[in-house]
Design an enzyme around this catalytic site. Structure first.
Site, short mmCIF file in Angstrom:
data_model
loop_
_atom_site.label_atom_id
_atom_site.label_comp_id
_atom_site.label_asym_id
_atom_site.label_seq_id
_atom_site.Cartn_x
_atom_site.Cartn_y
_atom_site.Cartn_z
CD GLU A 128 16.51 -15.88 22.41
OE1 GLU A 128 16.94 -16.54 21.45
OE2 GLU A 128 17.16 -14.99 22.97
CG ASP A 268 21.09 -7.09 18.74
OD1 ASP A 268 19.86 -7.07 18.97
OD2 ASP A 268 21.83 -7.99 19.17
CD GLU A 361 27.48 -11.13 26.83
OE1 GLU A 361 28.10 -11.09 25.74
OE2 GLU A 361 26.26 -11.37 26.90
CD GLU A 382 26.34 -11.67 18.44
OE1 GLU A 382 27.24 -12.25 19.09
OE2 GLU A 382 25.13 -11.91 18.60
C1 DMJ Z 1 21.70 -15.24 18.79
O1 DMJ Z 1 20.59 -15.90 19.27
C2 DMJ Z 1 21.34 -14.27 17.73
O2 DMJ Z 1 22.47 -13.91 17.00
C3 DMJ Z 1 20.69 -13.04 18.27
O3 DMJ Z 1 20.42 -12.09 17.29
C4 DMJ Z 1 21.54 -12.40 19.32
N1 DMJ Z 1 21.89 -13.35 20.33
C5 DMJ Z 1 22.44 -14.62 19.93
C6 DMJ Z 1 23.91 -14.62 19.68
O4 DMJ Z 1 24.67 -13.83 20.48
#
Ligand code: DMJ
Length: 622
Positions: A128, A268, A361, A382
């Protein structure tokens, strides 16, 4: 707030209709977004940004995130003005020089990771911190330091770059593991705590290359690029025999502790950064891995149009679940040039959004209902991100209509007193007192880009001096000669590299193929045949995303998405220049999934024979 009438009607239809009958009513009633409406929607989205940004600045800053219902702030990631840092390049993108400047100046003067580390003894998430803070600082630095962006801040003296370097050095101890895969968390002052968990996610170890790579190329210190590439290689070395990776791994032993393979939660952006690291840096090792990983994902995880989770060794179905993080995948497929499945999957994912007004989710594909315990919508970007990429590639107005639906949902369901609220349950639309920083870094940014593109696209991404790769947090990383190492590639290839490309002049883009040197053309043609496509170049303007820095630069010519082709597109917006709009999927950066290329091993590790996730039977019927 003035609400356009059509938006209101649309929202009423959206919340009242949940079944197929209503979907057809909606189709009849909703008119497609016109260019005039696209402008209004772009302005509406800009208003959304400032409702949330001002709310954050007035009630939460300098804390990390806004509590939009109670109008307070909370520290969620170290306590260093996370939302402001995550918003910087969105401000620049929308042309808000004033707020961009004051924000960059404030951060440059007041943020000190040494002091924060010392006073607060913070342990932070490596993933993060990298994607939100490091990415936010670097993208803003690259905009603020460069006249060519039109957003150069006169007083700026690389303060954000120094902050980024200091922060990244504090993250480096996390990489000191036998596998090279970093710990999930690190203390900014002391390094890794002896009690720190040795289990991390695949996304956590595989989504660091862009930010660290850019830092290496800006500081001339290769360490950042080396450790993050090492981590990716460490993960890939432990893939299963069918080229799938699991979700969680022990960074000491290299054992997978969670063997569910998928394209969503915990994995992902591992896929995303393989392709994007290649696109930005030209490192073909990433392309090779991406091709292998992508082909396996399309073979074992794709159940047209959905994606499932399977055991990484046996390919046995584990979860027939759509999880909202999967929704970035069609956007990635656009970059890879694999448009057809992207269109179908986006349609399926968007049908979930239409059903509830948001994506939960988790959505169970066996029962076709919201998965218990995964009922929330935390303002994720997304699906919107993929909508933008598909609109950019196809110019099909259905993606603008989808964007309008999403704006309506956010405005009527998520807008709250001081910002935008998480939705705790997509069936009851109950609001929660949180606003993740990615709402401003990504969710609103992609909506704004979508409508700005439809309205005539006057922004840095579409018309700026460089082609940009978006980080997983939506941060803009430009393919400048320094970052893409044009010189190095050109000398390596020994190709056509006019001196002017390396001077102070901005590089030229969209060089017509006809005007290139023969060897450059040959590289391009060789590439396409290597990738197995029958595409024959006809256009006078082949524009790969980072093409043009050096015509002999092989990776730029292989950049997957081409917005130009002389054939095959439906055009809804006649105002768009013909050469720009007739595109789409004429050539691809990847060797697209060829199932016959994947051998199904007889002796799979630990587990049983792979079950085909396609064809034989219907895994979702429960
Ligand atoms: C963001 O921090 C980024 O896109 C990450 O890759 C996945 N989670 C969040 C958004 O959902």
């Amino acid at each position: 707030m003035e609400v356009p009438k059509q938006l209101l009607t649309h929202f009423l239809i959206l919340i009242l209709c949940t079944d197929l009958l209503c979907m057809s009513i909606r189709q009849i009633q909703a008119e497609s977004v016109t260019p005039e409406e696209a402008k209004l929607l772009r302005d509406e989205v800009r208003g959304m940004f400032y409702h949330a940004f001002d709310g954050y600045m007035d009630h939460a800053f300098p804390r990390d995130e806004l509590k939009p219902l109670s109008c307070g702030g909370e520290d969620t990631l170290g306590g260093y003005a996370l939302t402001l840092i995550d918003s910087l390049d969105s401000l620049a993108l929308m042309g808000d020089f004033e707020h961009f400047t004051t924000s960059v100046e404030w951060i440059g003067k007041n943020l000190r990771f040494d002091i924060i580390a010392y006073l607060q003894n913070k342990t932070v998430s490596v993933f993060e911190t990298t994607i939100r803070i490091l990415g936010g600082l670097l993208s803003a630095h690259l905009i603020a330091s460069d006249y060519a962006t039109g957003m150069r801040i006169p007083s700026y003296d690389d303060e954000l770059l120094h902050l980024a370097e200091d922060l990244a050095r504090r993250l480096l101890p996390a990489f000191d593991t036998p596998t090279g895969i970093p710990y999930g968390s690190v203390n900014l002052l002391y390094g890794v705590d002896e009690n720190e968990s040795k289990i991390t996610s695949t996304a956590g170890g595989g989504t660091l290359t862009l930010e660290f790579g850019v830092l290496s190329r800006l500081t001339d210190d290769p360490i950042f690029e080396q450790v993050t590439k090492n981590s990716v290689l460490g993960l890939w070395a432990r893939r299963s025999r069918i080229n799938l990776v699991g979700a969680h791994i022990n960074v000491f032993t290299g054992e997978w502790t969670q063997k569910d393979a998928g394209i969503g939660t915990s994995i992902d952006s591992f896929y995303e950064y393989l392709l994007k690291a290649y696109l930005l840096f030209g490192d073909e090792e990433y392309l090779y891995i991406f091709q292998e990983a992508y082909a396996a994902a399309m073979h074992y995880l794709y159940n047209d149009p959905w994606y499932v989770e399977v055991n990484m060794n046996s390919a046995a179905l584990v979860w027939p679940l759509f999880n909202s993080l999967q929704a970035f995948w069609p956007g990635l497929q656009v970059l890879a040039g694999d448009i057809d499945p992207a269109i179908r999957t986006h349609t399926a994912f968007f049908s979930v959004w239409k059903r509830y007004g948001f994506t939960p989710e988790g959505f169970n594909l066996a029962t076709f209902s919201v998965q218990q315990g995964q009922r929330s919508y935390p303002l994720r970007p997304e699906l919107i991100e993929s909508t933008y990429w598909l609109y950019k590639a196809t110019r099909d107005s259905r993606y603008l209509d989808a964007g309008r639906d999403m704006v309506a949902s956010l405005q009527y369901g998520a807008r709250c007193t001081c910002g935008y609220c998480h939705i705790s349950d997509v069936e009851f639309h109950k609001q929660e007192d949180h606003m993740e920083s990615f709402f401003l870094a990504e969710t609103v940014k992609y909506l704004w880009l979508l409508f700005d593109l439809a309205a005539g696209s006057d922004n840095l991404v579409e018309n700026g001096p460089y082609k940009y790769v978006f980080s997983t947090e939506g941060h803009l990383l430009p393919a400048t000669p320094q970052i893409s190492l044009v010189k190095e590639h050109c000398s390596y290839i020994g190709a056509f590299c006019p001196r002017s490309n390396f001077g102070h002049e901005p590089p030229t883009f969209d060089i017509p193929m006809e005007s290139q040197e023969p060897n450059a053309t040959k590289t391009f043609l060789d590439t396409t045949s290597l990738l197995g496509h029958s595409y024959v170049h006809k256009s006078s303007s082949v524009s790969g995303v980072i093409k043009g820095l050096c015509p002999g630069l092989s990776h730029s010519q292989k950049y997957g998405i081409s917005y130009v082709a002389s054939h095959s597109t439906t055009l809804s917006d006649e105002r768009v220049d013909q050469s720009e709009s007739t595109v789409v999927q004429s050539h691809s950066v990847v060797l697209l999934s060829d199932s016959s290329a994947i051998n199904t091993p007889d002796d799979l590790q630990n587990d049983t024979e792979p079950s085909s996730s396609k064809g034989d039977g219907e895994p979702f019927r429960g």
